[in-house]
Enzyme design. Structure first.
Site, mmCIF file in Angstrom:
data_model
loop_
_atom_site.group_PDB
_atom_site.id
_atom_site.type_symbol
_atom_site.label_atom_id
_atom_site.label_comp_id
_atom_site.label_asym_id
_atom_site.label_seq_id
_atom_site.Cartn_x
_atom_site.Cartn_y
_atom_site.Cartn_z
ATOM 1 N N GLY A 97 0.818 -1.205 0.000
ATOM 2 C CA GLY A 97 0.000 0.000 0.000
ATOM 3 C C GLY A 97 0.851 1.255 0.000
ATOM 4 N N SER A 98 0.214 2.386 0.257
ATOM 5 C CA SER A 98 0.874 3.682 0.168
ATOM 6 C C SER A 98 1.694 3.983 1.412
ATOM 7 C CB SER A 98 -0.173 4.783 -0.030
ATOM 8 O OG SER A 98 -0.902 4.969 1.174
ATOM 9 N N SER A 99 2.464 5.060 1.300
ATOM 10 C CA SER A 99 3.298 5.481 2.431
ATOM 11 C C SER A 99 2.460 5.970 3.608
ATOM 12 C CB SER A 99 4.262 6.578 1.986
ATOM 13 O OG SER A 99 3.547 7.693 1.484
#
Length: 313
Positions: free
Chosen positions: A67-69
């Site tokens: 997933g994203s940061s």
């Protein structure tokens, strides 16, 4: 005697720290954003194999995050709330997890270890779902599942010594005693050891550390010790006669045995490990102090004076 060195495996430290706890394995990455509740420490991704598990204080070993940061922010908040795992081990360097750990150090002065684990540790963790693990700042580790250990020097096992193997433990202890005496360091008298070890074997107190059926070290673990400690409540285990074969010295085998003994004591719900050592042996006193033991008394024994040490969990 030639020292025998075993090839050593270590964790690759991304963010340093020390941690210990139950080892939780997953073969799937975890998205902390939307997959982890920073208020409770629960995995809330209902499609993940760890769904519903509480990871607070556990050592999490998995391929990495996904997933994203934004996941860094969720993990950082969990670290702040003290609802995060105790440490995370991954298959490859993970920048999302590392960023959260670095920020936790800077913002909250809290250590959160992140490291890359060797593939053999992944395989071992998958096969030992009830294991515990302890890691240090330099990448050293020991994973314990019952009487099986996985360490930087490979897989080891602990076996209780029966009457037919008593001579093995005695030989290791006599070898260590002679080495100490040759250097004018107080120790057990080699000739007195059989009379002490054989009854301890009969009581089931003597164990050997093995690798591929070769005995490397020995330890005794008792559940009372009135001779040195007097009458005590059932709140401790007592370590005696810890020794490593000289040709395997310097590979932390003594530390692994102590950690195994601590795990057995904790499994019985006892909060202390206690031991004694020769008062006039500065090397062994420093060794136990470095392992976290606190000096709490002294006693005169038949062969020499001893210091009494205790460690609380």
């Amino acid at each position: 005697m030639e020292k025998r060195v075993v090839e050593e495996l270590k964790l690759k430290i991304l963010v340093e720290g020390e941690a210990s706890g139950r080892l939780i394995f997953s073969n799937e990455p975890l998205s902390f954003w939307g997959g982890y509740d920073s208020e409770t420490g629960e995995v809330i991704d209902r499609r993940h194999p760890l769904s519903g598990q509480i990871l607070v204080g556990k050592i999490l070993i998995l391929p990495g995050s996904r997933g994203s940061s934004t996941g860094s922010g969720v993990l950082l908040e969990a670290i702040r709330r003290q609802t995060a795992p105790a440490a995370i081990l991954t298959a490859e360097p993970d920048h999302i997890l590392s960023l959260a750990a670095i920020l936790a150090q800077e913002l909250y002065v809290r250590s959160f270890p992140v490291a890359v684990a060797p593939a053999v540790l992944f395989d071992w963790a998958e096969m030992h779902p009830e294991a515990s693990l302890k890691l240090d700042k330099k990448g050293g580790f020991v994973a314990i599942a019952g009487n099986e250990l996985h360490t930087p020097v490979g897989e080891l096992s602990i076996e209780q010594v029966g009457p037919e193997e008593a001579s093995i433990a005695i030989e290791i202890l006599q070898d260590a005693a002679r080495w100490l005496i040759s250097r004018n360091i107080p120790s057990w008298q080699p000739e007195s050891l059989p009379a002490k070890i054989i009854p301890a074997v009969a009581r089931g107190e003597v164990f050997v550390l093995k690798q591929k059926q070769e005995a490397l070290a020995t330890i005794s673990l008792q559940w009372s010790d009135e001779f040195y400690w007097g009458k005590q409540p059932d709140d401790a285990g007592y370590v005696h006669k810890l020794a490593v074969r000289r040709d395997f010295a310097g590979q932390k085998l003594g530390e692994y045995l102590l950690q195994w003994a601590e795990a057995q004591i904790q499994a019985r719900g006892r909060p202390y490990v206690r031991l004694d050592c020769e008062r006039d042996n500065p090397i062994i006193n420093r060794y136990y102090q470095g392992a976290g033991f606190k000096l709490c008394g002294a006693k005169e024994a038949s062969e020499f004076g001893v210091n009494l040490y205790e460690k609380a969990f």
